[in-house]
Design an enzyme around this catalytic site. Structure first.
Site, PDB file in Angstrom:
ATOM      1  N   GLY A  41     -35.652 -10.087 -58.236  1.00 29.12           N
ATOM      2  CA  GLY A  41     -37.106 -10.253 -58.177  1.00 29.12           C
ATOM      3  C   GLY A  41     -37.859  -8.994 -57.801  1.00 29.12           C
ATOM      4  N   ASP A  62     -26.066  -3.893 -59.826  1.00 29.58           N
ATOM      5  CA  ASP A  62     -26.065  -5.328 -59.502  1.00 29.58           C
ATOM      6  C   ASP A  62     -24.818  -5.953 -60.121  1.00 29.58           C
ATOM      7  OD1 ASP A  62     -26.727  -8.179 -59.232  1.00 29.58           O
ATOM      8  OD2 ASP A  62     -28.794  -7.525 -58.916  1.00 29.58           O
ATOM      9  N   LYS A  86     -27.050  -8.897 -65.298  1.00 29.74           N
ATOM     10  CA  LYS A  86     -28.432  -8.534 -64.991  1.00 29.74           C
ATOM     11  C   LYS A  86     -28.742  -7.087 -65.335  1.00 29.74           C
ATOM     12  CE  LYS A  86     -29.770 -11.815 -61.440  1.00 29.74           C
ATOM     13  NZ  LYS A  86     -30.281 -12.024 -60.083  1.00 29.74           N
ATOM     14  N   ASP A 130     -31.004  -8.426 -51.199  1.00 29.16           N
ATOM     15  CA  ASP A 130     -31.513  -9.558 -50.432  1.00 29.16           C
ATOM     16  C   ASP A 130     -30.620  -9.916 -49.241  1.00 29.16           C
ATOM     17  OD1 ASP A 130     -29.342 -10.569 -51.684  1.00 29.16           O
ATOM     18  OD2 ASP A 130     -30.349 -12.246 -52.659  1.00 29.16           O
ATOM     19  N   CYS A 176     -33.562   1.422 -37.144  1.00 31.02           N
ATOM     20  CA  CYS A 176     -34.454   1.464 -35.977  1.00 31.02           C
ATOM     21  C   CYS A 176     -35.229   0.159 -35.872  1.00 31.02           C
ATOM     22  CB  CYS A 176     -35.495   2.569 -36.126  1.00 31.02           C
ATOM     23  SG  CYS A 176     -34.896   4.240 -36.022  1.00 31.02           S
ATOM     24  N   CYS A 188     -33.581 -16.302 -50.732  1.00 25.56           N
ATOM     25  CA  CYS A 188     -34.443 -17.074 -51.629  1.00 25.56           C
ATOM     26  C   CYS A 188     -33.795 -18.402 -52.012  1.00 25.56           C
ATOM     27  CB  CYS A 188     -34.713 -16.300 -52.899  1.00 25.56           C
ATOM     28  SG  CYS A 188     -35.672 -14.837 -52.638  1.00 25.56           S
ATOM     29  N   CYS A 245     -31.100   5.288 -31.873  1.00 25.07           N
ATOM     30  CA  CYS A 245     -30.620   4.740 -33.152  1.00 25.07           C
ATOM     31  C   CYS A 245     -29.311   5.409 -33.588  1.00 25.07           C
ATOM     32  CB  CYS A 245     -31.688   4.939 -34.232  1.00 25.07           C
ATOM     33  SG  CYS A 245     -31.108   4.398 -35.855  1.00 25.07           S
ATOM     34  N   CYS A 248     -30.196   7.397 -37.300  1.00 30.96           N
ATOM     35  CA  CYS A 248     -31.116   8.516 -37.527  1.00 30.96           C
ATOM     36  C   CYS A 248     -31.358   9.397 -36.306  1.00 30.96           C
ATOM     37  CB  CYS A 248     -32.446   8.016 -38.079  1.00 30.96           C
ATOM     38  SG  CYS A 248     -33.453   7.112 -36.897  1.00 30.96           S
TER      39      CYS A 248
HETATM   40 ZN   LIG Z   1     -33.013   4.861 -37.073  1.00 34.67          ZN
END
Ligand SMILES: [Zn+2]
Length: 251
Positions: A41, A62, A86, A130, A176, A188, A245, A248
């Site tokens: 989607g 996919d 797909k 998803d 984060c 979904c 984190c 990062c």
């Molecule tokens: Zn981060």
């Protein structure tokens, strides 16, 4: 950068006439590449807009096939491709729209090594998946590769969008924001979603990708945009980088 042909000048004239973009911006778009993980989607409209805009190379990932229940929101598909892969069905649509675009398809789930290889070779990554496992993995790999990530999600009547950029020092990453989330996720298939809600977020992913590629405007780095479709309200939440984190903070 290669010169635009007369046909390309005409085809992309409506965006070339934007002073912020101009021929220079179009050349950047034509020589760019985007990895789209998830051809559902979000990935459907995102890929269609990026192909139409002339993104030089699109890589679609996919492992799923088109199902009857996808057609309500995955608008690049139609009844004749139910049961087909797909990525191949989407690739056909993209090529039909714009033969300038080189489309590559990967019909299986990528492990971390394979994903890193793909991410290293592209200008921008779109997370159109998803599930949290894929989202955390894509985020980690984007940070390793230094590639900007445009991330979106939609469920029910709510959409979310943000941009995470390893090249921008103050940019938070997906981890984060959602590091605390435990694995109880909604999908979904369990919760339902209205087509235009997820579609709008996919279109906006394409928009943010084009802005990053052409280097125009302010991107959504450090901001999470939340769309409440039921009340038609758009909210922007400021995101902070987590100094602890694991993804990062060390970079
Ligand atoms: Zn981060």
């Amino acid at each position: 950068m290669t010169e635009l042909t007369d046909q390309q000048l005409l085809k992309y004239s409506r965006q070339i006439m934007l002073p912020q973009l101009d021929i220079d911006g179009q050349q950047k778009i034509l020589s760019s590449s985007v990895l789209i993980v998830g051809a559902g989607g979000l990935g459907n409209p995102a890929a269609m807009y990026l192909a139409a805009a002339g993104v030089g190379r699109l890589v679609l990932v996919d492992d799923d096939v088109v199902d009857q229940t996808n057609l309500q929101r995955q608008i690049a598909f139609n009844e004749s491709v139910v049961g087909q892969s797909k990525v191949s069905a989407l690739a056909e649509q993209l090529q039909a729209n714009n033969s300038d675009v080189q489309v590559e398809t990967l019909e299986h789930r990528l492990d971390e090594t394979e994903l890193l290889e793909c991410v290293q070779g592209v200008s921008v990554v779109l997370d159109c998946t998803d599930n949290f496992d894929s989202r955390f993995l894509i985020n980690r790999v984007c940070w390793q590769a230094g590639t900007p990530l445009v991330s979106a999600a939609a469920i029910g009547f709510e959409g979310q969008l943000s941009v995470y950029h390893p090249g921008v020092e103050a940019s938070p990453c997906y981890q984060c924001l959602y590091g605390e989330v435990d694995a109880q996720e909604l999908t979904c298939s369990e919760s339902g979603v209205l087509g235009p809600v997820v579609g709008s977020q996919g279109v906006l992913q394409a928009l943010e990708a084009l802005k990053l590629i052409a280097g125009v405007g302010e991107s959504l780095i450090g901001r999470l945009q939340v769309f409440d479709a039921l009340n038609h309200e758009w909210r922007v939440i400021k995101l902070r980088k987590d100094p602890q984190c694991p993804v990062c903070a060390s970079t």
